[in-house]
Design a protein around this motif. Structure first.
Motif, mmCIF file in Angstrom:
data_model
loop_
_atom_site.group_PDB
_atom_site.id
_atom_site.type_symbol
_atom_site.label_atom_id
_atom_site.label_comp_id
_atom_site.label_asym_id
_atom_site.label_seq_id
_atom_site.Cartn_x
_atom_site.Cartn_y
_atom_site.Cartn_z
ATOM 1 N N GLU A 6 -3.483 -1.490 -13.567
ATOM 2 C CA GLU A 6 -2.491 -0.433 -13.779
ATOM 3 C C GLU A 6 -2.389 0.529 -12.592
ATOM 4 O O GLU A 6 -1.386 1.245 -12.446
ATOM 5 C CB GLU A 6 -2.826 0.357 -15.045
ATOM 6 N N ASP A 7 -3.410 0.553 -11.728
ATOM 7 C CA ASP A 7 -3.390 1.491 -10.606
ATOM 8 C C ASP A 7 -2.652 0.946 -9.389
ATOM 9 O O ASP A 7 -2.572 1.621 -8.357
ATOM 10 C CB ASP A 7 -4.819 1.856 -10.206
ATOM 11 N N ARG A 8 -2.125 -0.272 -9.495
ATOM 12 C CA ARG A 8 -1.380 -0.820 -8.359
ATOM 13 C C ARG A 8 0.009 -0.195 -8.272
ATOM 14 O O ARG A 8 0.387 0.646 -9.097
ATOM 15 C CB ARG A 8 -1.294 -2.347 -8.467
ATOM 16 N N HIS A 9 0.803 -0.636 -7.299
ATOM 17 C CA HIS A 9 2.069 0.035 -6.998
ATOM 18 C C HIS A 9 3.230 -0.953 -6.944
ATOM 19 O O HIS A 9 3.013 -2.154 -6.739
ATOM 20 C CB HIS A 9 1.968 0.770 -5.654
ATOM 21 N N PRO A 10 4.444 -0.466 -7.111
ATOM 22 C CA PRO A 10 5.620 -1.338 -7.002
ATOM 23 C C PRO A 10 5.603 -2.111 -5.681
ATOM 24 O O PRO A 10 5.309 -1.552 -4.621
ATOM 25 C CB PRO A 10 6.798 -0.357 -7.070
ATOM 26 N N GLY A 11 5.907 -3.397 -5.776
ATOM 27 C CA GLY A 11 5.880 -4.252 -4.591
ATOM 28 C C GLY A 11 4.591 -5.008 -4.410
ATOM 29 O O GLY A 11 4.538 -5.972 -3.656
ATOM 30 N N ASP A 12 3.513 -4.565 -5.069
ATOM 31 C CA ASP A 12 2.240 -5.274 -4.948
ATOM 32 C C ASP A 12 2.340 -6.655 -5.588
ATOM 33 O O ASP A 12 2.883 -6.802 -6.687
ATOM 34 C CB ASP A 12 1.119 -4.487 -5.623
ATOM 35 N N HIS A 13 1.774 -7.648 -4.914
ATOM 36 C CA HIS A 13 1.795 -9.019 -5.414
ATOM 37 C C HIS A 13 0.470 -9.316 -6.113
ATOM 38 O O HIS A 13 -0.609 -8.988 -5.610
ATOM 39 C CB HIS A 13 2.021 -10.008 -4.266
ATOM 40 N N LEU A 14 0.553 -9.920 -7.278
ATOM 41 C CA LEU A 14 -0.633 -10.180 -8.094
ATOM 42 C C LEU A 14 -1.696 -10.971 -7.335
ATOM 43 O O LEU A 14 -2.894 -10.694 -7.460
ATOM 44 C CB LEU A 14 -0.222 -10.932 -9.358
ATOM 45 N N THR A 15 -1.280 -11.946 -6.548
ATOM 46 C CA THR A 15 -2.243 -12.799 -5.862
ATOM 47 C C THR A 15 -3.093 -11.994 -4.877
ATOM 48 O O THR A 15 -4.310 -12.198 -4.777
ATOM 49 C CB THR A 15 -1.504 -13.939 -5.135
ATOM 50 N N LYS A 16 -2.461 -11.057 -4.188
ATOM 51 C CA LYS A 16 -3.207 -10.179 -3.292
ATOM 52 C C LYS A 16 -4.163 -9.289 -4.091
ATOM 53 O O LYS A 16 -5.323 -9.085 -3.687
ATOM 54 C CB LYS A 16 -2.242 -9.310 -2.486
ATOM 55 N N CYS A 17 -3.692 -8.796 -5.227
ATOM 56 C CA CYS A 17 -4.530 -7.904 -6.042
ATOM 57 C C CYS A 17 -5.783 -8.609 -6.557
ATOM 58 O O CYS A 17 -6.864 -8.009 -6.594
ATOM 59 C CB CYS A 17 -3.720 -7.358 -7.213
ATOM 60 N N LEU A 18 -5.672 -9.859 -6.947
ATOM 61 C CA LEU A 18 -6.847 -10.593 -7.410
ATOM 62 C C LEU A 18 -7.859 -10.745 -6.286
ATOM 63 O O LEU A 18 -9.078 -10.632 -6.509
ATOM 64 C CB LEU A 18 -6.440 -11.962 -7.952
ATOM 65 N N GLY A 19 -7.382 -10.997 -5.077
ATOM 66 C CA GLY A 19 -8.292 -11.059 -3.939
ATOM 67 C C GLY A 19 -8.989 -9.729 -3.699
ATOM 68 O O GLY A 19 -10.189 -9.686 -3.395
ATOM 69 N N GLU A 20 -8.249 -8.629 -3.860
ATOM 70 C CA GLU A 20 -8.852 -7.306 -3.694
ATOM 71 C C GLU A 20 -9.919 -7.047 -4.749
ATOM 72 O O GLU A 20 -10.975 -6.454 -4.443
ATOM 73 C CB GLU A 20 -7.757 -6.242 -3.764
ATOM 74 N N GLU A 21 -9.660 -7.480 -5.977
ATOM 75 C CA GLU A 21 -10.667 -7.317 -7.028
ATOM 76 C C GLU A 21 -11.921 -8.126 -6.709
ATOM 77 O O GLU A 21 -13.046 -7.683 -6.972
ATOM 78 C CB GLU A 21 -10.092 -7.739 -8.380
ATOM 79 N N ALA A 22 -11.739 -9.309 -6.165
ATOM 80 C CA ALA A 22 -12.886 -10.139 -5.783
ATOM 81 C C ALA A 22 -13.688 -9.478 -4.670
ATOM 82 O O ALA A 22 -14.926 -9.479 -4.685
ATOM 83 C CB ALA A 22 -12.408 -11.522 -5.355
#
Length: 490
Positions: free
Chosen positions: A192-208
């Motif tokens: 929920e803390d991500r932003h408009p335009g963020d791509h899910l695939t990049k976010c999963l890598g960031e979580e890892a």
């Protein structure tokens, strides 16, 4: 309650020290036991990487990883996602688990969990042996609070929804056109803390990467199960990536979907960020990394091409069940080696046990179909004992209208034994006939020549073997389970 279920309850309710005192089913080793990172792509076809022959997609990070790894040329899986994931977690063929469709269809009307709780998963085996365990991304082998990642052995669960795919790859990662249960099941939580335009695939890598950072302060080895939603539908990529590939498409290319190409590049970017974090945070020398895909690439509606392999996702031809597999095991594997031996997804469980020196559970181990492939990692020219591989896909009611009279994707079974592969195509009430196909994969890897008439003795041998396997796993016959359900549909 069977012995396996009792053991799991003991493991869940007692602290690790007491569990180790009461049970001899796990082994705690020294602190230098290897970390394990299992990266699973969704619907990534055999030819979807630069290192496996793509004529459009650019995957420099995964290609570089391949050069550091053992690459398996004949790595097999199931033709759809849920069966393949259940096999990885259990070490068993999906059919032995009762999964003969896309999900946990123990009856053609649906019902049943994808992966029943009695299965002692590879995550449970590692957790109970002292590993920190984390699952990030797609699950799709069970439901939350019943057989979700938490219940199946993961200490941490991040961004895992209750569906096959995300509502959208773009923030807020839900389908804004839909409401109700379907929209909620496909929405991806925890970001929920991500932003408009963020791509899910990049976010999963960031979580890892964040998870890896937290492990620097831990004295426990870790198992990171990073299961991307990409490159499953919806096929969504950032505009600049789509524009880039539009300019690169060759009219003679087999792969010509710029949006899919962009999604593949998103996957490569994210995997690259995780691999760099493993290096930069000091984990490289003691971390095994496995890169795999859950099934072949989706070829319908022009999504991708698995050329030169035949067909794609949901099919039991090579394009549906043969995928990339790369393994880097520091101090064991040698960079840039290639293995031609046939392996399959449920081999990963016993292999991970051997790599980590974890015993697991005797009952689970005794009933696995997978085999330990560490001899191939040590010497890719080695051979495994002769074995047959089996597939069984009766189909499912929800998807039946899309293949009820499609010869390429209809219900079928298959067996691979040595160079030979037989496909038994099941009939449907709407036009498909019962037939057999026989291929010699060493001479005809593209399955272009049906040898069923020319090789009747070999066909009969494989028919007997396939029937014997179906009897052994006690699966209901196709004509008793699936056909009556298909017959009822208008």
């Amino acid at each position: 309650m069977n012995q396996l279920t009792q053991s799991r309850k003991i493991f869940s309710s007692l602290c690790l020290g007491i569990a180790m005192t009461l049970s001899s089913t796990v082994t705690i080793g020294a602190d230098d036991r290897p970390n394990i990172v299992l990266i699973l792509a969704d619907d990534l076809g055999y030819s979807d990487l630069g290192c496996t022959g793509s004529d459009l997609y650019q995957t420099p990070n995964i290609d570089a990883f391949a050069r550091d790894s053992v690459k398996f040329e004949r790595a097999y899986t199931s033709p759809t996602c849920s069966p393949s994931r259940a096999a990885i977690m259990s070490g068993k063929t999906p059919a032995r688990l009762g999964i003969v469709g896309h999900g946990g269809l123990r009856s053609m009307e649906g019902g049943g969990d994808f992966l029943v709780s009695e299965e002692y998963t590879v995550a449970e085996a590692l957790r109970d042996a002292g590993y920190s365990t984390c699952h990030i991304g797609k699950w799709h082998v069970g439901t939350k609070s019943v057989t979700g990642p938490h219940e199946q052995g993961f200490d941490e669960v991040i961004a895992s929804n209750d569906f096959c795919c995300p509502g959208s790859y773009f923030y807020p990662f839900r389908d804004k056109r839909k409401t109700g249960k379907a929209a909620e099941r496909s929405a991806v939580p925890d970001l929920e803390d991500r932003h408009p335009g963020d791509h899910l695939t990049k976010c999963l890598g960031e979580e890892a990467v964040d998870y890896l950072e937290r492990q620097k302060a831990s004295d426990k080895p870790f198992f990171l199960n990073l299961w991307y939603y990409a490159v499953h539908t919806p096929i969504e990529a950032q505009r600049d990536k789509v524009a880039k590939y539009k300019s690169l498409i060759d009219p003679d290319s087999h792969q010509r979907n710029p949006s899919y190409a962009g999604l593949v590049e998103h996957l490569d970017d994210s995997v690259g960020s995780v691999l760099r974090a493993i290096d930069n945070k000091g984990f490289r020398d003691n971390t095994i990394v496995i890169f795999f895909s859950d099934n072949g690439g989706e070829i319908r509606k022009g999504v991708t091409s698995n050329f030169p392999l035949r067909s794609g996702k949901t099919s039991l031809y090579e394009g549906g069940i043969r995928v990339p597999l790369l393994v880097r095991w520091p101090g064991v594997t040698r960079a840039g080696e290639t293995c031609q031996e046939a392996v399959v997804g449920h081999d990963l469980y016993p292999t991970i046990l051997r790599m980590s020196d974890v015993k697991g559970h005797a009952d689970q181990n005794a009933n696995m179909d997978g085999v330990d492939i560490t001899p191939l990692l040590r010497d890719p020219s080695a051979s495994l004992p002769t074995r047959a591989m089996h597939w069984l896909r009766y189909g499912e009611l929800i998807h039946y209208p899309t293949y009820k009279n499609d010869r390429e994707f209809g219900p079928c079974a298959a067996i691979r034994k040595g160079p030979w592969k037989m496909v038994e195509r099941y009939p449907t009430p709407h036009g498909l006939e019962h037939r057999f196909e026989l291929f010699n994969l060493h001479e005809d890897p593209y399955e272009a020549h049906n040898l069923a008439r020319e090789e009747p003795a070999k066909l009969e041998e494989l028919r007997r073997d396939l029937t014997a396997w179906q009897t052994e796993i006690e699966i209901p016959k196709y004509e008793d389970l699936a056909y009556p359900a298909f017959e009822k549909l208008k």
